[in-house]
Design a protein around this motif. Structure first.
Motif, PDB file in Angstrom:
ATOM      1  N   ALA A  12       0.828  -1.210   0.000  1.00 22.32           N
ATOM      2  CA  ALA A  12       0.000   0.000   0.000  1.00 22.32           C
ATOM      3  C   ALA A  12       0.861   1.258   0.000  1.00 22.32           C
ATOM      4  CB  ALA A  12      -0.937  -0.017   1.206  1.00 22.32           C
ATOM      5  N   ILE A  13       1.928   1.255   0.779  1.00 16.18           N
ATOM      6  CA  ILE A  13       2.822   2.414   0.816  1.00 16.18           C
ATOM      7  C   ILE A  13       3.517   2.593  -0.530  1.00 16.18           C
ATOM      8  CG2 ILE A  13       4.946   3.324   1.841  1.00 16.18           C
ATOM      9  CD1 ILE A  13       4.051   1.950   4.464  1.00 16.18           C
ATOM     10  N   ALA A  14       3.974   1.486  -1.113  1.00 17.26           N
ATOM     11  CA  ALA A  14       4.659   1.566  -2.404  1.00 17.26           C
ATOM     12  C   ALA A  14       3.731   2.057  -3.506  1.00 17.26           C
ATOM     13  CB  ALA A  14       5.216   0.194  -2.777  1.00 17.26           C
ATOM     14  N   GLY A  15       2.408   1.833  -3.341  1.00 18.75           N
ATOM     15  CA  GLY A  15       1.461   2.197  -4.378  1.00 18.75           C
ATOM     16  C   GLY A  15       1.016   3.636  -4.353  1.00 18.75           C
ATOM     17  N   CYS A  16       1.427   4.398  -3.341  1.00 16.53           N
ATOM     18  CA  CYS A  16       1.031   5.809  -3.305  1.00 16.53           C
ATOM     19  C   CYS A  16       2.250   6.686  -3.548  1.00 16.53           C
ATOM     20  CB  CYS A  16       0.352   6.157  -1.975  1.00 16.53           C
ATOM     21  SG  CYS A  16       1.445   6.239  -0.545  1.00 16.53           S
ATOM     22  N   PRO A  23       4.728  14.557   5.638  1.00 14.71           N
ATOM     23  CA  PRO A  23       4.378  15.550   6.666  1.00 14.71           C
ATOM     24  C   PRO A  23       4.092  14.949   8.035  1.00 14.71           C
ATOM     25  CG  PRO A  23       3.259  16.065   4.619  1.00 14.71           C
ATOM     26  CD  PRO A  23       3.876  14.712   4.433  1.00 14.71           C
ATOM     27  N   LEU A  24       3.960  13.620   8.115  1.00 12.00           N
ATOM     28  CA  LEU A  24       3.707  12.985   9.412  1.00 12.00           C
ATOM     29  C   LEU A  24       4.988  12.668  10.171  1.00 12.00           C
ATOM     30  CD1 LEU A  24       0.792  10.500   8.574  1.00 12.00           C
ATOM     31  CD2 LEU A  24       0.655  12.736   9.684  1.00 12.00           C
ATOM     32  N   VAL A  25       6.149  12.902   9.586  1.00 15.43           N
ATOM     33  CA  VAL A  25       7.408  12.661  10.303  1.00 15.43           C
ATOM     34  C   VAL A  25       7.451  13.549  11.549  1.00 15.43           C
ATOM     35  CG1 VAL A  25       9.918  12.891  10.223  1.00 15.43           C
ATOM     36  CG2 VAL A  25       8.686  11.945   8.261  1.00 15.43           C
ATOM     37  N   GLY A  26       7.604  12.919  12.705  1.00 14.67           N
ATOM     38  CA  GLY A  26       7.650  13.653  13.967  1.00 14.67           C
ATOM     39  C   GLY A  26       6.303  14.121  14.482  1.00 14.67           C
ATOM     40  N   ALA A  27       5.212  13.695  13.844  1.00 14.78           N
ATOM     41  CA  ALA A  27       3.877  14.160  14.230  1.00 14.78           C
ATOM     42  C   ALA A  27       3.442  13.558  15.561  1.00 14.78           C
ATOM     43  CB  ALA A  27       2.864  13.793  13.148  1.00 14.78           C
ATOM     44  N   ARG A  47       2.829   2.122  13.248  1.00 15.01           N
ATOM     45  CA  ARG A  47       3.987   1.339  13.705  1.00 15.01           C
ATOM     46  C   ARG A  47       4.900   0.992  12.537  1.00 15.01           C
ATOM     47  NH1 ARG A  47       6.577   0.542  17.774  1.00 15.01           N
ATOM     48  NH2 ARG A  47       6.757  -1.714  17.597  1.00 15.01           N
ATOM     49  N   HIS A  48       4.298   0.647  11.420  1.00 17.04           N
ATOM     50  CA  HIS A  48       5.085   0.294  10.237  1.00 17.04           C
ATOM     51  C   HIS A  48       5.881   1.504   9.738  1.00 17.04           C
ATOM     52  CE1 HIS A  48       5.932  -2.509   6.967  1.00 17.04           C
ATOM     53  NE2 HIS A  48       5.853  -1.478   6.147  1.00 17.04           N
ATOM     54  N   LEU A  49       5.253   2.678   9.718  1.00 17.41           N
ATOM     55  CA  LEU A  49       5.964   3.887   9.300  1.00 17.41           C
ATOM     56  C   LEU A  49       7.076   4.227  10.282  1.00 17.41           C
ATOM     57  CD1 LEU A  49       2.966   6.096   8.115  1.00 17.41           C
ATOM     58  CD2 LEU A  49       4.674   4.974   6.673  1.00 17.41           C
ATOM     59  N   ARG A  51       8.911   2.188  11.839  1.00 17.72           N
ATOM     60  CA  ARG A  51      10.069   1.352  11.531  1.00 17.72           C
ATOM     61  C   ARG A  51      10.879   1.948  10.386  1.00 17.72           C
ATOM     62  NH1 ARG A  51       5.944  -2.764  11.727  1.00 17.72           N
ATOM     63  NH2 ARG A  51       5.814  -3.611  13.846  1.00 17.72           N
ATOM     64  N   ARG A  52      10.248   2.878   9.662  1.00 19.58           N
ATOM     65  CA  ARG A  52      10.945   3.620   8.603  1.00 19.58           C
ATOM     66  C   ARG A  52      11.415   4.984   9.104  1.00 19.58           C
ATOM     67  NH1 ARG A  52       8.328   3.102   2.794  1.00 19.58           N
ATOM     68  NH2 ARG A  52       8.199   0.839   2.556  1.00 19.58           N
ATOM     69  N   SER A  53      11.474   5.135  10.417  1.00 21.27           N
ATOM     70  CA  SER A  53      12.001   6.353  11.051  1.00 21.27           C
ATOM     71  C   SER A  53      11.081   7.560  10.905  1.00 21.27           C
ATOM     72  CB  SER A  53      13.402   6.693  10.497  1.00 21.27           C
ATOM     73  OG  SER A  53      14.294   5.615  10.712  1.00 21.27           O
ATOM     74  N   PHE A  54       9.756   7.336  10.892  1.00 26.18           N
ATOM     75  CA  PHE A  54       8.824   8.466  10.863  1.00 26.18           C
ATOM     76  C   PHE A  54       8.698   9.129  12.232  1.00 26.18           C
ATOM     77  CE2 PHE A  54       7.851   7.440   6.653  1.00 26.18           C
ATOM     78  CZ  PHE A  54       6.906   8.314   6.129  1.00 26.18           C
ATOM     79  N   SER A  55       8.947   8.378  13.307  1.00 24.57           N
ATOM     80  CA  SER A  55       8.900   8.928  14.673  1.00 24.57           C
ATOM     81  C   SER A  55       7.560   9.579  14.998  1.00 24.57           C
ATOM     82  CB  SER A  55      10.041   9.943  14.884  1.00 24.57           C
ATOM     83  OG  SER A  55      11.299   9.331  14.661  1.00 24.57           O
ATOM     84  N   ILE A  56       6.473   8.936  14.575  1.00 20.94           N
ATOM     85  CA  ILE A  56       5.128   9.407  14.912  1.00 20.94           C
ATOM     86  C   ILE A  56       4.804   8.952  16.326  1.00 20.94           C
ATOM     87  CG2 ILE A  56       2.673   9.274  14.331  1.00 20.94           C
ATOM     88  CD1 ILE A  56       3.598   8.505  11.449  1.00 20.94           C
ATOM     89  N   ARG A  57       4.212   9.826  17.128  1.00 23.88           N
ATOM     90  CA  ARG A  57       3.718   9.431  18.453  1.00 23.88           C
ATOM     91  C   ARG A  57       2.193   9.484  18.403  1.00 23.88           C
ATOM     92  NH1 ARG A  57       4.480  11.310  24.457  1.00 23.88           N
ATOM     93  NH2 ARG A  57       4.960   9.296  25.386  1.00 23.88           N
ATOM     94  N   ALA A  58       1.556   8.345  18.647  1.00 22.01           N
ATOM     95  CA  ALA A  58       0.104   8.237  18.539  1.00 22.01           C
ATOM     96  C   ALA A  58      -0.516   8.084  19.919  1.00 22.01           C
ATOM     97  CB  ALA A  58      -0.274   7.045  17.663  1.00 22.01           C
ATOM     98  N   PHE A  59      -1.470   8.954  20.227  1.00 23.80           N
ATOM     99  CA  PHE A  59      -2.251   8.865  21.455  1.00 23.80           C
ATOM    100  C   PHE A  59      -3.572   8.189  21.078  1.00 23.80           C
ATOM    101  CE2 PHE A  59       0.588  12.449  21.716  1.00 23.80           C
ATOM    102  CZ  PHE A  59       1.166  12.318  22.971  1.00 23.80           C
ATOM    103  N   CYS A  60      -3.735   6.937  21.471  1.00 22.23           N
ATOM    104  CA  CYS A  60      -4.839   6.107  21.003  1.00 22.23           C
ATOM    105  C   CYS A  60      -5.911   5.993  22.078  1.00 22.23           C
ATOM    106  CB  CYS A  60      -4.326   4.725  20.621  1.00 22.23           C
ATOM    107  SG  CYS A  60      -3.076   4.783  19.331  1.00 22.23           S
TER     108      CYS A  60
END
Length: 344
Positions: A12-16, A23-27, A47-49, A51-60
């Motif tokens: 899915a990531i490769a297809g977009c 813009p979500l890096v560090g979000a 979580r998958h992103l 692992r690619r060093s996006f460093s997203i912090r999610a409050f779920c």
């Protein structure tokens, strides 16, 4: 636990368009509805992103985070996934960091384990949850992406063609019909946003098929997967003529995150597949791929010449760089593999 997520998320990531998610890096992202079908796929995509060093912090946000992490131990004790207790009535009270950057609001249904959810509860939950997220967006300055529904387009027929975002004024769910409370509430929630904020966007998801789709609820596709996975004939309650289209949930998760990251302010975009097929055709396709007995049609022998239809025009999403990367056959195959593992 078998990994049903990594390979399809990679596809899915490769297809977009590769820059869509940047813009979500560090979000810092608040995710409501984190315990649901959409929510788990979105969390796993984050979580998958990461692992690619996006460093997203999610409050779920979940009504019962302990139950969620007990069911999914691989999502427990993670520094990038922070669980918070809350529901639609209390979103505005959440203690959120002041530098929150995004809100992905997916929560929709009220909590009712032991009884049916009433139409009134549906409306109140959707509206109160949206109001709480609006308050949070105003307090933090975060961009709010609201996950609405294709149900806002009301009842449609094949002759109407795919639902387009600019057709919202032509079609509408009947406000006097409690059975259409969900679509009406989503429509009202969109109106609340338009009257309250400028920094928001909206997606209108349609139908999906793949791992995690409930196998015992009102989703016909999920019931088909269950029957085929158990080598039983798929029973079609009607005549099999209504049209639907289905997107793999890995594509769904990446589309939602891309729209959270990139959708212009006040933009509205459909999310789903623009390749329709009838319910009967879907049942036949699932049976063929599963190697199970062919479907049984319980309804009339003469299908409706202009059947009910529920599929989107996704031109806007495609213009942004999103695509149906996995396709229907892959969605069925992945869904069957997951269903077989779940039912054994």
């Amino acid at each position: 636990m078998a990994d049903f997520f990594t390979a399809p998320l990679e596809t899915a990531i490769a297809g977009c368009s590769p820059e869509l998610l940047r813009p979500l890096v560090g979000a810092k992202v608040l995710v409501t509805g984190a315990s649901g079908f959409f929510g788990e796929w979105v969390i796993r995509a984050i979580r998958h992103l990461n692992r690619r060093s996006f460093s997203i912090r999610a409050f779920c946000v979940s009504r019962d985070p302990a139950a969620m992490t007990s069911r999914l131990p691989d999502l427990r004790g993670l520094s990038d996934i922070v669980w918070q207790v809350g529901d639609a009535a209390t979103f505005h009270q959440l203690q959120i960091e002041a530098d929150l950057t995004h809100i992905l609001h997916m929560a929709a249904s009220s909590h009712a384990k032991d009884r049916p959810i009433t139409a009134e509860e549906t409306v109140r939950t959707i509206l109160s949850g949206t109001e709480g997220c609006i308050e949070l967006a105003k307090r933090t300055g975060a961009h709010l992406h609201f996950v609405s529904s294709g149900a806002v387009y009301g009842s449609r027929r094949r002759s109407d063609g795919p639902a387009r975002e600019d057709q919202i004024g032509r079609f509408a769910p009947d406000p006097a019909d409690p059975a259409q409370a969900y679509g009406n509430a989503k429509r009202m929630a969109e109106a609340m946003l338009a009257c309250s904020l400028d920094n928001y966007s909206v997606s209108r998801p349609f139908a999906f098929l793949g791992p995690l789709l409930p196998l015992d609820k009102h989703f016909a596709a999920g019931n088909f997967m269950r029957d085929a996975a158990m080598s039983r004939p798929i029973l079609i309650q009607g005549d099999g003529s209504p049209l639907r289209s289905y997107l793999h949930p890995a594509d769904l998760a990446i589309w939602l995150l891309a729209l959270l990251a990139q959708a212009p302010r006040r933009a509205v975009m459909n999310v789903g597949s623009d390749e329709p097929l009838s319910i009967g055709e879907l049942a036949t396709r699932v049976s063929r791929i599963a190697g199970s007995p062919g479907p049984l049609i319980a309804g009339a022998n003469t299908p409706n010449p202009d059947p009910a239809a529920y599929w989107p025009d996704v031109s806007r999403a495609r213009s942004l760089g999103l695509s149906n990367s996995l396709g229907l056959d892959r969605a069925i195959q992945d869904g069957l593999t997951w269903a077989r593992g779940t039912l054994t």
